[in-house]
Scaffold this active site. Structure first.
Site, short mmCIF file in Angstrom:
data_model
loop_
_atom_site.label_atom_id
_atom_site.label_comp_id
_atom_site.label_asym_id
_atom_site.label_seq_id
_atom_site.Cartn_x
_atom_site.Cartn_y
_atom_site.Cartn_z
N SER A 1 0.87 -1.19 0.00
CA SER A 1 0.00 0.00 0.00
C SER A 1 0.90 1.23 0.00
O SER A 1 2.09 1.13 0.35
CB SER A 1 -0.84 -0.02 1.28
OG SER A 1 -1.49 1.22 1.50
N TYR B 1 -2.05 -1.39 10.43
CA TYR B 1 -2.03 -1.50 8.96
C TYR B 1 -0.69 -0.99 8.41
O TYR B 1 -0.06 -1.64 7.57
CB TYR B 1 -3.20 -0.68 8.40
CG TYR B 1 -3.46 -0.85 6.93
CD1 TYR B 1 -4.24 -1.90 6.45
CD2 TYR B 1 -2.95 0.05 5.99
CE1 TYR B 1 -4.50 -2.04 5.09
CE2 TYR B 1 -3.20 -0.08 4.64
CZ TYR B 1 -3.98 -1.12 4.19
OH TYR B 1 -4.24 -1.26 2.85
P1 NAD Z 1 -11.64 -5.93 -0.03
O1 NAD Z 1 -12.21 -5.79 1.33
O2 NAD Z 1 -12.45 -5.55 -1.22
O3 NAD Z 1 -11.11 -7.41 -0.27
C1 NAD Z 1 -10.39 -8.10 0.70
C2 NAD Z 1 -10.38 -9.56 0.34
O4 NAD Z 1 -9.66 -10.24 1.37
C3 NAD Z 1 -11.78 -10.19 0.29
O5 NAD Z 1 -11.82 -11.16 -0.72
C4 NAD Z 1 -11.89 -10.86 1.67
O6 NAD Z 1 -12.79 -11.95 1.69
C5 NAD Z 1 -10.46 -11.32 1.84
N1 NAD Z 1 -10.11 -11.62 3.24
C6 NAD Z 1 -10.24 -10.82 4.33
N2 NAD Z 1 -9.82 -11.49 5.43
C7 NAD Z 1 -9.42 -12.72 5.00
C8 NAD Z 1 -8.90 -13.87 5.65
N3 NAD Z 1 -8.70 -13.90 6.97
N4 NAD Z 1 -8.63 -14.96 4.91
C9 NAD Z 1 -8.84 -14.97 3.57
N5 NAD Z 1 -9.33 -13.90 2.90
C10 NAD Z 1 -9.61 -12.80 3.62
O7 NAD Z 1 -10.28 -5.09 0.02
P2 NAD Z 1 -9.34 -4.49 -1.12
O8 NAD Z 1 -9.44 -3.01 -1.02
O9 NAD Z 1 -9.57 -5.16 -2.43
O10 NAD Z 1 -7.91 -4.86 -0.54
C11 NAD Z 1 -7.07 -5.85 -1.09
C12 NAD Z 1 -5.65 -5.58 -0.66
O11 NAD Z 1 -5.20 -4.34 -1.18
C13 NAD Z 1 -5.47 -5.50 0.86
O12 NAD Z 1 -4.26 -6.11 1.23
C14 NAD Z 1 -5.41 -4.00 1.10
O13 NAD Z 1 -4.71 -3.71 2.27
C15 NAD Z 1 -4.69 -3.55 -0.14
N6 NAD Z 1 -4.89 -2.13 -0.45
C16 NAD Z 1 -6.13 -1.64 -0.66
C17 NAD Z 1 -6.26 -0.29 -0.94
C18 NAD Z 1 -7.58 0.35 -1.23
O14 NAD Z 1 -7.64 1.58 -1.33
N7 NAD Z 1 -8.66 -0.39 -1.38
C19 NAD Z 1 -5.13 0.52 -1.01
C20 NAD Z 1 -3.90 -0.03 -0.76
C21 NAD Z 1 -3.78 -1.37 -0.50
#
Ligand code: NAD
Length: 260
Positions: A142, A155
């Site tokens: 991130s 985080y």
């Molecule tokens: P999201 O909530 O849409 O998706 C998260 C996914 O992780 C889902 O499929 C959920 O079921 C799964 N998950 C959660 N806990 C779990 C567990 N214990 N075991 C297995 N699966 C699990 O989130 P997102 O925004 O798509 O985030 C995905 C990644 O990208 C994360 O690592 C997040 O930190 C990172 N990220 C997101 C953003 C953003 O702005 N959305 C920015 C930077 C980084």
């Protein structure tokens, strides 16, 4: 380009993971999906994305906070797909609170899911990749893997840790056909961020649209969300021959967030 390879994308039933899975499928990779909630609709989407290549799409519901379930996921990948060629460590959760108010169980869960799970998957995937002398480990860190924000101690610690893990693994595999890199997105409009926008709207007594504008205005100079498709495109590049000597980078795709 990726025909015959198998990609495991953790946390791919939603958001960024699903976007990356679709893009890798479109390049011909078989996909192992993972994550909570409905798996049928994501599976159908990914199958559709790879339909020109006749790919296989599997699902394993391992809870990524549990090393024994991660081990089971790898047994499934080995027996059904002959191992994992592309590992995308994407599963992640968020919790926002100041450090003195941070619930201990939330700290433990964030470190387990956002950081330790990548250690477990990587240690299980690398031997097979080394044996084939080809592999790609892509860690979804991130902008918070590079800079901090208040209220996000767990985080930010986990994502900085993930960037560190990325560099160590990249060095350990540097003379092989295995690479390890991190992608560092800024704001992407997924359920993880939607929750933060809604919490902000409620706290400040403003509309969700206004909260969204403020969120972008505060951190992301482009004032536009990054999309899962853009992140998928970068993941595809990192799997391409052109990226075979890209090692240990933490590549921000953040509308200018960390350039400030
Ligand atoms: P999201 O909530 O849409 O998706 C998260 C996914 O992780 C889902 O499929 C959920 O079921 C799964 N998950 C959660 N806990 C779990 C567990 N214990 N075991 C297995 N699966 C699990 O989130 P997102 O925004 O798509 O985030 C995905 C990644 O990208 C994360 O690592 C997040 O930190 C990172 N990220 C997101 C953003 C953003 O702005 N959305 C920015 C930077 C980084």
């Amino acid at each position: 380009m990726l025909k015959g390879k198998t990609a495991l994308v953790t946390g791919s039933t939603s958001g960024i993971g699903l976007g990356i899975a679709r893009q890798l499928a479109a390049q011909g990779a078989n996909i192992i999906l993972n994550g909570f909630g409905d798996a049928d609709a994501p599976r159908a989407e990914v199958l559709q994305a790879g339909s020109a290549h006749g790919i296989r799409v599997g699902y394993h519901g391992a809870d990524m906070s549990k090393p024994s379930e991660i081990a089971d996921l790898f047994k499934f990948a080995d027996s059904e797909y002959g191992g994992v060629d592309i590992l995308v460590n994407n599963a992640g959760i968020q919790h926002v609170a100041n450090v003195e108010d941070f619930p201990v169980e939330k700290w433990d869960a964030i470190i387990a899911i956002n950081l330790s799970s990548a250690f477990h998957t990587t240690r299980l995937a690398v031997p097979g990749m080394r044996a084939k002398n080809w592999g790609r480990v892509i860690n979804l860190a991130s902008a918070h893997g590079l800079v901090a924000s208040a209220g996000k101690s767990a985080y930010v610690a986990a994502k900085h840790g993930l960037v560190g893990l990325t560099k160590s693994v990249a060095l350990e595999t540097a003379t092989t056909g295995v690479t390890c890199n991190a992608i560092c997105p800024g704001w992407v409009l997924t359920p993880l961020v939607q929750k933060q926008i809604e919490a902000r709207a409620e706290k400040e007594g403003i509309s969700v649209e206004q909260a969204q504008k403020e969120l972008l205005g505060e951190k992301q100079p482009s004032l536009q969300f990054v999309t899962p498709e853009q992140l998928g495109d970068l993941a595809v590049f990192l799997c391409s021959p052109g990226a075979s000597n890209v090692r240990g980078v933490a590549w921000n795709v953040d509308g200018g967030w960390v350039a400030q």
